[in-house]
Motif scaffolding. Structure first.
Motif: not given
Length: 589
Positions: A19-21, A49-57, A509-512
């Motif tokens: 999500x940060x990336x 399942x959480x990953x797909x829901x939160x990121x859409x990937x 993660x976004x900052x990195x």
């Protein structure tokens, strides 16, 4: 122009890093860079399942254990049909695309200081730790014909001691494939501007053939207080926020403990409490069932029924304890300070993480003057007479000259074991007998529902943090870009908290990611730029005379020895390192 770079997340969890990336944006000379998530890979089906829901990937469930390590960790053979993941499987998981960046966050339980040292050395947890090398080996094998420009390995700081032998293998593997790398520690709270301190280890490697630009460290941001982060949320148990914002139903004795612990303190403060100060029931130790006898006093009579449950001579308070409970048990955090690190075991009764908060937002609390509705004693001096009315000053007195009985049982408290008074149309405590003396006081192990609000001595409500509040402290949004509320798969609150505690905070993660995007964009033009935050990764600076290699801090030492007053000089630094030493400068200029 927009330039899209791709990223693979190995041991992805619920998608905090992804999500940060995805939120990161970089720009260089009119070109805007963004990341696209190829896939997240994790062994936990609910985390996928959480990953797909939160990121859409897409997320692919994969068990990256070798067969031998599977047996060592689980204690039995894999189920029928289980097969070791191969490099081909990893390549297929990304749709045969080669990622520009790979982010690995392997399981940290075996490296964590929360796990006793002896247990961490067991074969079970050594097998878990070996996933660090196993995951990286699969990556370099799967994408060997077009290696990622950047590979990052994130974990707990203690990996440098408990996993030192594994990190040696990691560095050897990276060096063999042409990567320059840097390892160190950072505080996710400072990188992402979070409401907690979260120290982590990061090894970040740059493939010098692909990326000519240095990778700089992200700028440091202010760490916020807990209250700044969770204050805007509705109060716990607000139905609009769903199950994640449900307050844990604690045992009554735990509620009492939390109310007695001062903000910023933990279980050790309970030892200083005088029971009589709070009218607590005190039972002398060393007597009766479950009794614990004092070390420095004579024992009770040894009888034939000397069992733990039925005897008074079966337990002893032995002072020869070589173990001290960890700090943080029953910790109550200050509203105005940063949170402690959100861990995967964030439980109010046995965790040393961010579990409870001294919340000043008491339900239905009116910020009125202390004298509001004050009633003055008949035989004492009255307060200063002011121009106030009854509701804001003290114009009331406890007059003993009452010659009548109020009608209809006003404020009457009825006995539990007697018939009720007649139920009337205006049956509230102001007009009738609408109150009862209820003897059902919760026992220690009961879990009151709804939870009680016990006002602590500091005037706040010491309560556990909800799962949603822990997620927000980790930097997750309360709603996603598609407008849907944050929710997690499954029905277990403990599993939700574990996955949240294991996540990489998205703002960190976004900052990195933004620093990596900048380096990728600059490198595509064959250029380099100066930064002001310090290097994360630059190439190994070699000395022709000595043949030695210098780490990141060694660069500064080399420059200082030549030009102590001009360390920041771009031209002179370039001349010294690449002119006098005869090294090849990676830029085109």
């Amino acid at each position: 122009m927009t330039r899209e770079f791709t990223v693979l997340h190995l041991f992805s969890g619920i998608g905090g890093a992804a999500l940060g990336f995805q939120q990161a944006v970089g720009e260089y000379k009119g070109v805007v860079g963004r990341f696209r998530t190829l896939a997240g890979i994790d062994v936990d089906a609910e985390a996928c399942a959480d990953f797909e829901y939160i990121t859409g990937a897409p997320a692919i469930q994969m068990d990256l254990f070798s067969r031998a390590d599977y047996k060592s960790f689980h204690g039995h053979e894999p189920p029928p049909g289980w097969q070791e993941v191969t490099a081909g499987d990893l390549l297929a998981a990304t749709g045969w695309e080669h990622p520009d960046v790979v982010f690995l966050s392997p399981p940290c339980k075996g490296f964590s200081g929360l796990l006793p040292a002896e247990k961490s050395r067991s074969e079970k947890y050594q097998a878990l730790n070996r996933l660090v090398v196993r995951g990286l080996s699969l990556v370099v094998e799967a994408y060997q014909d077009d290696l990622p420009a950047v590979i990052m390995l994130e974990n707990v700081p203690r990996i440098t001691s408990r996993g030192e032998y594994l990190l040696r293998q990691v560095k050897h593997l990276l060096g063999k494939h042409g990567y320059a790398f840097h390892e160190g520690f950072h505080d996710c709270g400072e990188l992402g501007g979070l409401g907690q301190h979260r120290k982590r280890y990061l090894l970040i490697a740059r493939l010098e053939q692909k990326m000519t630009s240095f990778i700089y460290k992200p700028p440091v941001k202010r760490v916020k207080s807990i209250g700044e982060i969770i204050g805007p949320l509705p109060m716990p148990d607000d139905p609009r926020m769903g199950l994640l914002h449900r307050l844990p139903r604690l045992q009554w004795k735990t509620w009492v403990r939390l109310a007695l612990i001062p903000a910023g303190g933990d279980w050790r403060d309970l030892q200083e409490i005088a029971p009589e100060q709070y009218r607590l029931e005190y039972i002398p130790r060393g007597r009766g069932p479950y009794g614990v006898q004092k070390w420095d006093e004579p024992a009770a009579t040894v009888i034939g029924n000397a069992s733990f449950k039925g005897s008074n001579a079966a337990c002893i308070a032995d002072p020869r304890l070589n173990h001290i409970p960890r700090d943080g048990f029953y910790r109550v955090q200050r509203w105005e300070g940063p949170s402690t690190t959100v861990t995967a075991a964030a439980n109010a009764s046995r965790s040393n993480g961010a579990t409870c908060i001294a919340d000043p937002r008491l339900p239905n609390r009116d910020n009125r003057h202390p004298a509001v509705y004050q009633v003055v004693r008949w035989n004492e001096l009255g307060p200063c007479v002011t121009g106030t009315r009854f509701g804001s000053g003290a114009p009331a007195v406890a007059d003993p000259r009452l010659s009548c009985r109020p009608r209809n049982g006003t404020y009457k408290v009825q006995a539990w074991d007697q018939p009720s008074a007649t139920v009337i149309g205006a049956s509230d405590i102001h007009a009738g007998a609408a109150a009862v003396a209820d003897p059902r006081i919760p026992t220690d192990n009961e879990r009151p529902d709804p939870p009680p609000v016990i006002v602590a001595l500091d005037g706040t409500w010491h309560r556990p943090l909800t799962t949603l509040e822990l997620a927000v402290l980790q930097g997750f949004p309360i709603s996603l870009p598609n407008g849907q509320p944050l929710k997690l798969a499954g029905k277990s609150d403990a599993r939700w908290r574990e996955r949240i505690g294991n996540a990489v905070p998205p703002p960190a993660a976004k900052a990195i990611a933004e620093q990596i995007l900048s380096a990728l964009l600059v490198s595509e033009k064959g250029e380099w730029v100066l930064g002001y935050t310090g290097f994360w990764v630059h190439e190994n600076i070699a000395s022709v005379r000595t043949g030695k290699f210098f780490a990141t801090e060694g660069l500064r030492g080399i420059l200082k020895s030549f030009c102590p007053d001009m360390i920041s000089s771009h031209i002179l630094s370039k001349q010294i390192l690449y002119g006098q030493e005869g090294l090849k400068w990676p830029g085109k200029d």
